[in-house]
Design an enzyme around this catalytic site. Structure first.
Site, PDB file in Angstrom:
ATOM      1  N   ASP A 229       0.841  -1.194   0.000  1.00 29.52           N
ATOM      2  CA  ASP A 229       0.000   0.000   0.000  1.00 29.52           C
ATOM      3  C   ASP A 229       0.879   1.249   0.000  1.00 29.52           C
ATOM      4  OD1 ASP A 229      -2.701   1.313   0.543  1.00 29.52           O
ATOM      5  OD2 ASP A 229      -1.546   2.045   2.260  1.00 29.52           O
ATOM      6  N   GLU A 255       1.565  -0.501  -5.053  1.00 26.59           N
ATOM      7  CA  GLU A 255       0.531   0.455  -5.458  1.00 26.59           C
ATOM      8  C   GLU A 255       1.197   1.805  -5.695  1.00 26.59           C
ATOM      9  OE1 GLU A 255      -3.068   3.267  -3.992  1.00 26.59           O
ATOM     10  OE2 GLU A 255      -1.294   2.815  -2.820  1.00 26.59           O
TER      11      GLU A 255
END
Ligand code: ARE
Ligand code: CA
Length: 510
Positions: A229, A255
């Protein structure tokens, strides 16, 4: 270290049923650079059993994922992306999961034991688990509190874990409140706070070491990969260092949202593993709405298209949990256009697809349905879900079971992720994709049904149109049966903004 679709996950997604004459599996089995999947003349066509398709089961509990895995495996899904599993702040919103309080695997989605039981149950069903790892930051709360599992915390103090006095956090001093103000400044993006979230000093060895421990713990519970993330908010070297101790075969997907004019690019992260390519979902939205579907199959390779990650590093999606709350991609609310975009993603050769599955909402922050204590209730899919289903707030949309999407997951599992380039553009709005003797796909961006006679590479016989969904367990077609004539031609009517899909794994009786 170069981490790509690894051996463990690759074992699941590998092209396991290749005919004897196909070359040995490459280093990246099932990847878009895999050798052509077309059967040699004279060999009976068999499904290739490629399982590279992932599904993000947003805010599904570990118990619910475990219960869904047999159906996912049956449909042809290879892996599930979960929501973050670590202890988090309290509150109703869905995004509490993105504010870690500790690395105890204890959240409103389930306990450590339930998490381990899920990875085991899914492995039995041939489905791998990829966990969402929030490692860039801790909470964004200005006052102290207690996390889901009872751990006390303060914004910059997590007893026994992180503290400001030990230098575990960044205080960038570059903006008024230390929040990121401009994405055109790499140093702000990496050392200031993303929406007030206490930013870990991920360049420091003690911080990296503790994060490695967290990921190793997740690996010990049977995961096959991690989503990193907010990877943009760390350097690629940080991501590499944090994931360095993981088993070689663990999948790492960063990400890194592609942003125009931004100095930090998804390409910068390919040394750390794979990366999500956000451009695909953004670009396919306009293409499907406009109807010139040919362009969707050319994304990533079309010369005029924007920069894209190299195909073998890219994971693509029509939407994810952030973009379905924004306006740059399609979402379940787009109904048939959304289903068609997913079908095109599954038929395309660029990257590897991730289907998204969440719950209906009208308030951006609204969390999934919870009990009085805040534990999320197990997701379940209503029978007959699809693009026309009305969705009350909180109901599980189950996009992964929509007939066209689920049928195309089976199609891809049977034909493999890449073909022999035999894609024929019939006209700008109707595309066909041939995968030799294994499968054939046609999609239409027209607003009326389109009837035509098309050449396929399929052996003569009757095939189920899996655009209407996979065949029933008894082997009955969910929709029409399509006849491939002695010359390999089909005469089909492609419904408006929809598709027809045939493959060797779904032959009709008769
Ligand atoms: C919530 C509240 C905030 C509050 C904060 C702290 O909404 O108001 O200040 O809590 O209390 C999710 C939610 C956030 C939520 C956060 C923490 O989306 O609303 O904040 O959890 O609970 C950037 C990042 C990218 C990030 C997106 C959302 O680069 O990494 O923002 N995506 C991931 C997850 C999110 C998650 C987080 C990261 C945080 O997928 O779900 O946030 O863990 C341009 C740039 C992008 C930028 C984008 C949006 O497009 O190119 O890089 O993405 O703008 O700003
Ligand atoms: Ca950071």
């Amino acid at each position: 270290m170069l981490r790509r679709l690894g051996v463990g996950l690759a074992a699941l997604v590998a092209v396991v049923g290749l005919v004897a004459c196909t070359p040995a599996s490459p280093a990246v089995p099932g990847g878009p650079s895999a050798p052509g999947e077309t059967s040699e003349p004279g060999t009976p066509a068999e499904p290739v059993a490629s399982k590279d398709v992932g599904v993000q089961l947003f805010q599904w509990t570990w118990d619910a994922i475990a219960a869904e895995c047999p159906a996912l495996g049956e449909a042809g899904y290879g892996w599930v992306l979960t929501s973050p599993p670590q202890e988090h702040i309290l509150g109703d919103a869905w995004w509490t999961a993105y504010q870690p309080v500790s690395y105890r695997i204890d959240s409103r989605l389930g306990t450590r034991e339930e998490f381990a039981a899920m990875t085991a149950a899914c492995a039995d069903a041939g489905v791998a688990i990829v966990a969402d790892a929030v490692v860039n930051h801790m909470t964004g709360q200005d006052s102290s509190g207690v996390g889901w599992a009872g751990s006390r915390y303060d914004h910059y103090d997590y007893p026994g874990l992180w503290s400001d006095v030990e230098g575990h956090f960044h205080h960038c001093g570059l903006t008024e409140n230390d929040d990121i103000q401009s994405y055109t400044s790499a140093v702000q993006v990496r050392t200031c706070e993303l929406v007030n979230l206490a930013d870990l000093a991920t360049e420091s060895e003690p911080v990296r070491a503790r994060l490695r421990e967290y990921l190793a713990d997740l690996a010990s519970l049977g995961i096959a990969g991690v989503r990193i993330d907010a990877a943009k908010h760390m350097t690629s070297a940080d991501v590499e260092a944090i994931t360095a101790d993981l088993p070689e075969d663990l999948l790492v997907i960063s990400e890194v949202i592609r942003g125009p004019q931004e100095p930090i690019r998804p390409e910068d992260y390919t040394d750390a593993g794979d990366v999500f390519e956000f451009a695909w979902g953004r670009d396919v939205a306009g293409i499907v709405q406009g109807g010139a579907l040919r362009l969707a199959l050319e994304l990533g390779s079309y010369e005029g298209s924007a920069t894209y990650l190299p195909s073998d590093a890219a994971w693509i999606f029509v939407d994810n949990h952030d973009t379905e709350r924004g306006d740059q991609t399609l979402s379940y609310e787009d109904g048939q256009d959304y289903a068609l975009a997913n079908a095109l993603m599954l038929a395309a050769e660029y990257g590897r697809p991730v289907v998204y599955s969440g719950y209906a909402f009208s308030d951006r922050d609204a969390g999934p349905v919870q009990d009085a204590d805040g534990a999320v209730l197990d997701a379940a899919c209503a029978p007959g879900v699809g693009p026309e289903t009305a969705d009350d707030d909180g109901s599980w949309v189950c996009q992964h079971r929509w007939p066209l999407i689920e049928g195309m997951v089976g199609w891809r599992a049977a034909v493999g992720p890449v073909g022999d380039g035999a894609t024929t553009s019939v006209d700008g709005r109707v595309v066909t994709v041939g995968r030799g003797q294994r499968g054939w796909f046609a999609a239409s961006g027209n607003l009326d049904a389109t009837t035509g006679r098309y050449r396929t590479g399929l052996e003569p016989g009757l095939y189920c149109d899996v655009a209407a969904g996979p065949p029933t367990p008894e082997g009955e077609c969910a929709g029409q049966a399509v006849e491939v004539d002695a010359e390999g031609f089909v005469e089909v009517t492609i419904p408006a903004k929809s598709a027809v899909a045939l493959h060797v794994g779904a032959r009709a009786a008769g």
